[in-house]
Design a protein around this motif. Sequence first.
Motif, PDB file in Angstrom:
ATOM      1  N   ILE A 153       0.843  -1.197   0.000  1.00 58.49           N
ATOM      2  CA  ILE A 153       0.000   0.000   0.000  1.00 58.49           C
ATOM      3  C   ILE A 153       0.880   1.250   0.000  1.00 58.49           C
ATOM      4  CG2 ILE A 153      -1.952  -1.175   1.105  1.00 58.49           C
ATOM      5  CD1 ILE A 153      -1.194   0.210   3.721  1.00 58.49           C
ATOM      6  N   ASP A 154       0.266   2.402  -0.223  1.00 58.83           N
ATOM      7  CA  ASP A 154       0.998   3.663  -0.187  1.00 58.83           C
ATOM      8  C   ASP A 154       1.669   3.807   1.171  1.00 58.83           C
ATOM      9  OD1 ASP A 154       0.037   4.657  -2.758  1.00 58.83           O
ATOM     10  OD2 ASP A 154      -1.910   4.862  -1.767  1.00 58.83           O
ATOM     11  N   GLY A 155       2.888   4.303   1.159  1.00 60.58           N
ATOM     12  CA  GLY A 155       3.580   4.512   2.420  1.00 60.58           C
ATOM     13  C   GLY A 155       4.210   3.244   2.988  1.00 60.58           C
ATOM     14  N   SER A 156       4.263   2.177   2.198  1.00 55.18           N
ATOM     15  CA  SER A 156       4.890   0.941   2.687  1.00 55.18           C
ATOM     16  C   SER A 156       6.407   1.000   2.534  1.00 55.18           C
ATOM     17  CB  SER A 156       4.336  -0.267   1.942  1.00 55.18           C
ATOM     18  OG  SER A 156       4.643  -0.169   0.567  1.00 55.18           O
ATOM     19  N   GLY A 157       6.894   1.982   1.797  1.00 51.44           N
ATOM     20  CA  GLY A 157       8.334   2.117   1.609  1.00 51.44           C
ATOM     21  C   GLY A 157       8.867   1.320   0.424  1.00 51.44           C
ATOM     22  N   LYS A 158       7.966   0.765  -0.384  1.00 55.75           N
ATOM     23  CA  LYS A 158       8.416  -0.078  -1.504  1.00 55.75           C
ATOM     24  C   LYS A 158       9.220   0.707  -2.538  1.00 55.75           C
ATOM     25  CE  LYS A 158       3.957   0.415  -3.733  1.00 55.75           C
ATOM     26  NZ  LYS A 158       3.864   1.719  -3.054  1.00 55.75           N
ATOM     27  N   SER A 159       8.847   1.947  -2.791  1.00 56.93           N
ATOM     28  CA  SER A 159       9.562   2.739  -3.796  1.00 56.93           C
ATOM     29  C   SER A 159      10.974   3.055  -3.326  1.00 56.93           C
ATOM     30  CB  SER A 159       8.812   4.037  -4.094  1.00 56.93           C
ATOM     31  OG  SER A 159       7.482   3.737  -4.442  1.00 56.93           O
ATOM     32  N   THR A 160      11.107   3.345  -2.033  1.00 57.95           N
ATOM     33  CA  THR A 160      12.426   3.582  -1.442  1.00 57.95           C
ATOM     34  C   THR A 160      13.293   2.340  -1.605  1.00 57.95           C
ATOM     35  OG1 THR A 160      11.376   4.989   0.199  1.00 57.95           O
ATOM     36  CG2 THR A 160      13.613   4.250   0.692  1.00 57.95           C
ATOM     37  N   GLN A 161      12.723   1.192  -1.283  1.00 61.81           N
ATOM     38  CA  GLN A 161      13.477  -0.061  -1.393  1.00 61.81           C
ATOM     39  C   GLN A 161      13.901  -0.326  -2.831  1.00 61.81           C
ATOM     40  OE1 GLN A 161      14.712  -2.010   0.911  1.00 61.81           O
ATOM     41  NE2 GLN A 161      13.856  -0.777   2.573  1.00 61.81           N
ATOM     42  N   LEU A 162      13.022  -0.032  -3.751  1.00 58.72           N
ATOM     43  CA  LEU A 162      13.338  -0.296  -5.156  1.00 58.72           C
ATOM     44  C   LEU A 162      14.420   0.666  -5.655  1.00 58.72           C
ATOM     45  CD1 LEU A 162      12.411  -2.343  -7.259  1.00 58.72           C
ATOM     46  CD2 LEU A 162      10.862  -0.619  -8.179  1.00 58.72           C
ATOM     47  N   ALA A 163      14.361   1.907  -5.174  1.00 59.87           N
ATOM     48  CA  ALA A 163      15.366   2.895  -5.583  1.00 59.87           C
ATOM     49  C   ALA A 163      16.761   2.484  -5.100  1.00 59.87           C
ATOM     50  CB  ALA A 163      14.995   4.275  -5.044  1.00 59.87           C
TER      51      ALA A 163
END
Lengths: 223, 224
Positions: free
Chosen positions: A19-29
């Motif tokens: 979900i939004d705010g799960s930090g997935k984009s940070t992890q992928l970056a």
Amino acid sequence: MRLNQNHDLPGTLIVVEGIDGSGKSTQLAILRDWLQNIGQDVIFTEWNSSKLISQTTKRAKKKNMLSPRTFSLLHAVDFADRLEQVIVPALKAGFIVLSDRYAFTAFARDVARGVQPEWVRNTYGFAIKPDLSMYFSVPVEVSLERICSNRQPKFYESGMDLNLNPDPYESYKIFQNRVIEEYDKMVDEYNLIKIDATNTVHEQQVIFRDIVRKKLEEKGCSI
Amino acid sequence: MTNNYTKKHEYPGLLIVIEGTDGSGKSTQINKLKDWLAVESYGAMVSEWKTSALISGAIDQAKEKNLLNANTFSLLYASDFTDRLEKNIIPALKAGLIVLMDRYTYTAYARDVVRGVKPGWVRNLYNFAPTPDIVFYLDMPVKALMKRIIATTGLDYYESGRDIGLSTDFYKSFKIYQARILEEYSKMAHEFNFITIDGNLTINTIHNQIKERVKELINSGAIK
């Protein structure tokens, strides 16, 4: 359906979900930086970003013009376009494709909006099955705290179109809990690898990297 | 998978569809039918393919750039259809109006399958659409179609199926493409109980045939 069969393309498809705010984009970056640093060919793509349709969808969202089904279809258009224009060519050329959200996002959100699970799975049936699907799991309270530190939840992300609760924060909690429920169901159905996203960024990245390294080795790509 | 095609809709209005390839005379017939219904004091509304407020503009833009693959093409049209269905067609049917459809899901079944998507996939994609009370199919042989199209709008990129690489010769491409579309329609005629009408008949003869069928339908108490 293609989504249920292993692909035989030379590239590797890694997706992050949550979900939004799960930090997935940070992890992928962070993962992307690492892969690039060690000389891997990487392509990144994210949800609702196609030139073809993403602006139309954003405008329609602003005007609250979308029903659960048109919401679903417009995102499917975006996905189909990116799949054929970006993801498949890159996989054919042997890239590691990093996808921020994938068909599972639609399966979670659209079903949480009341769309039939079989219908949305059929709609995305042409999707390529990922080599790795990571699911960053986080309780709704943490998600809300992270995304709404400086703004109100948006109309669709809080499911305000469903008239769950007149208060956007309350509505967000009810709606996103439904989304979480759908993600949890998909852990077995689509072999999502669940990561506890309340851990530190570093702890999660260490686990993520380890899984990616093993997958790449398995595919005959030593790193 | 649930499929609505086995049962008729339960709205008080009537859902009448006219299908056929480009240049088969659908719009002419829709207009004549609408005028007649008005004379007979029935409220009618027309809905045409690719006219939604939500997405029709984006489809035109994308088509101009010739950058659509089969799945994207299909999903764009499904979005357009769904927006019209939810915002115009179903509300009109609920209000007891006669809705005249210039093309319906069958157009997608024909076009998208010719473009390479699976017949089952596209039927499931539209499985929420209400089943029409009656479907007229204006059947035209390719040769006659070619003449009509060339004389009126001219050959268009997608109407000629150029996007699927049938031939770089526009005329040839159009002919192959339309022949395949016709093949899909004739398969569906049985699958979905089309009333097939010879599109070579005069406008008035076709209109009278359609009118008779619609009269029967109305007299049978189909409008609730």
